[in-house]
Write an enzyme that holds these catalytic residues in place. Sequence first.
Site, PDB file in Angstrom:
ATOM      1  N   ASP A 115     124.501 -56.699 105.241  1.00 13.53           N
ATOM      2  CA  ASP A 115     125.253 -55.485 105.572  1.00 13.53           C
ATOM      3  C   ASP A 115     126.741 -55.802 105.571  1.00 13.53           C
ATOM      4  O   ASP A 115     127.163 -56.872 106.050  1.00 13.53           O
ATOM      5  CB  ASP A 115     124.821 -54.963 106.946  1.00 13.53           C
ATOM      6  CG  ASP A 115     125.434 -53.617 107.255  1.00 13.53           C
ATOM      7  OD1 ASP A 115     124.845 -52.608 106.863  1.00 13.53           O
ATOM      8  OD2 ASP A 115     126.519 -53.591 107.901  1.00 13.53           O
ATOM      9  N   ILE A 116     127.562 -54.906 105.042  1.00 15.32           N
ATOM     10  CA  ILE A 116     129.016 -55.085 105.020  1.00 15.32           C
ATOM     11  C   ILE A 116     129.573 -54.713 106.393  1.00 15.32           C
ATOM     12  O   ILE A 116     129.259 -53.645 106.931  1.00 15.32           O
ATOM     13  CB  ILE A 116     129.661 -54.216 103.923  1.00 15.32           C
ATOM     14  CG1 ILE A 116     129.068 -54.564 102.551  1.00 15.32           C
ATOM     15  CG2 ILE A 116     131.174 -54.386 103.913  1.00 15.32           C
ATOM     16  CD1 ILE A 116     129.558 -53.679 101.431  1.00 15.32           C
ATOM     17  N   GLU A 172     125.634 -49.289 102.608  1.00 13.57           N
ATOM     18  CA  GLU A 172     126.256 -50.607 102.447  1.00 13.57           C
ATOM     19  C   GLU A 172     125.280 -51.730 102.740  1.00 13.57           C
ATOM     20  O   GLU A 172     125.694 -52.883 102.915  1.00 13.57           O
ATOM     21  CB  GLU A 172     127.480 -50.730 103.361  1.00 13.57           C
ATOM     22  CG  GLU A 172     127.176 -50.822 104.847  1.00 13.57           C
ATOM     23  CD  GLU A 172     127.010 -49.454 105.504  1.00 13.57           C
ATOM     24  OE1 GLU A 172     127.083 -49.399 106.737  1.00 13.57           O
ATOM     25  OE2 GLU A 172     126.823 -48.442 104.788  1.00 13.57           O
TER      26      GLU A 172
END
Length: 503
Positions: A359-360, A402
């Site tokens: 995950d960003i 994301e």
Amino acid sequence: MNFIHSIRTALILMLMYIGAGLWSIQLGSLNGGNLAVMWLASGIGLIIMIHMGRIAPYLVFLSSFAVNTPFYIGKAGLDAHAVLLIGLATALIDMSQSLIARNYYQQFAQSYPQENAIPATVLPRYWLQISLIPAAFTSPLLVLLQHHTGLMHHAGVLELGQSMLSLTLSDTAGILLLVPVYQSWLAKRLISTLKQAWLPLLGLTLFLLLALWLRALMILVLPIMLYIAVRYLQAGVGLALLLMSQLCVIGTAQGYGQFASGSTSWAFFNLQIFIFATMLTLQYLASMQLELKQRYQALEYEIALRTEALTEANGRLLEQATTDELTQVPNRREWQRRCAEAIVRSRRYKDPLSIIMLDIDHFKRINDEHGHLAGDLLLKCLSQRCSKNLREIDTFARWGGEEFVILLPETDEAHALIVAEKLRHAVGTEPILSEGQTPISITISLGVTSLSMIDLTLDDLLRRADEALYAAKSAGRNCAISYAQLRTHFLHADPDADPNPEA
């Protein structure tokens, strides 16, 4: 060099004309002189006209004069002056016939430039114009010339008309027999066909010789001819018809065969009708067979093109159905399919298997500060960097928003954690450049887990990876945590840690 080549070609064609004329006269004559039953020289004359350009009429004139004039010497008390005039007149008539035939042939050549490409529906007009019309105009003139000079003796108009018709058929057959052979030679199919069809042609020769002895067998020649027409098309038919016509004329002239009955003139006339009908039928059949073959090949080619286009379209559809449109990596559904197959293989062969959920960090803030276009570019660049740092057997896919997932076959949890740290370092050490904007630095959080014997479905594996990812975000982001670490080290986590880290 070209001039010498042209002279050599002209001499060869003239010798062919003279040889074909002498051969035809020796096979059988309508008047005991030079009016042949099957005048092959008419076909050579048209070939000369096609092949030699401007000098062709002179070559045909000289060749015809050389063939015919010797037969007038000493006939009907003609003196040298009369022999010369009749020889010149005969050569002029033959030259005129070849000129008329060439004019029609050129018209067809303009409409159908490829050799042997004349459609079967046009073939009757082709026969009529290049062979029958030229012969019908000139053959009566030659009969009248010989009748007027006493070289032919007829009891009445009926015999004269029969001679005109026979000579017309003779000249027509000469063109129709040799021009297809010439076209096959131009198309470079004659020699190859002769190599392939030598056995049927030999069988046809032997059967014709037998049929000349036993007349009732002549009708059985037709199936052999039909086989050659269907199997070897125009080139084979041309050779077979040429062979059949010459053997039949020889046999009839010697008193053998089905047509050697009654007077000689009627025997030759019946033979001409038989050869003419057989020739037209088989050439038409061969042309139809060639058209069917060409249409079949065109249909196969069209099917191949459409199949290729359909395969490409299906490939594009499959790619669209299995690939994320923005990042061009496998989408969620495709990743789940590959992961399910990998789990089956892993359990069958007792190989380890791990997955990573990625995950960003603070992606919403990046979108708010730099815009959604920059966010899209960030997702693309992240996908490219991660894919470059994975093996070919690994699968990097977009899970949604994301979030991304990674399938690592043949990899245990400890090595999967090493891969996760490698990816985190590759993403976090170099900012992402956006066109026309300032570089954007990002970090990622990763959760790692491996396949367990107690996992019933893929959802069990995903749940553990998601818990590990949640723990990585709770631990301050920009880190990778495995589920094993989560169980051993995060059971007593800091109670002040943010329970709901920002996505």
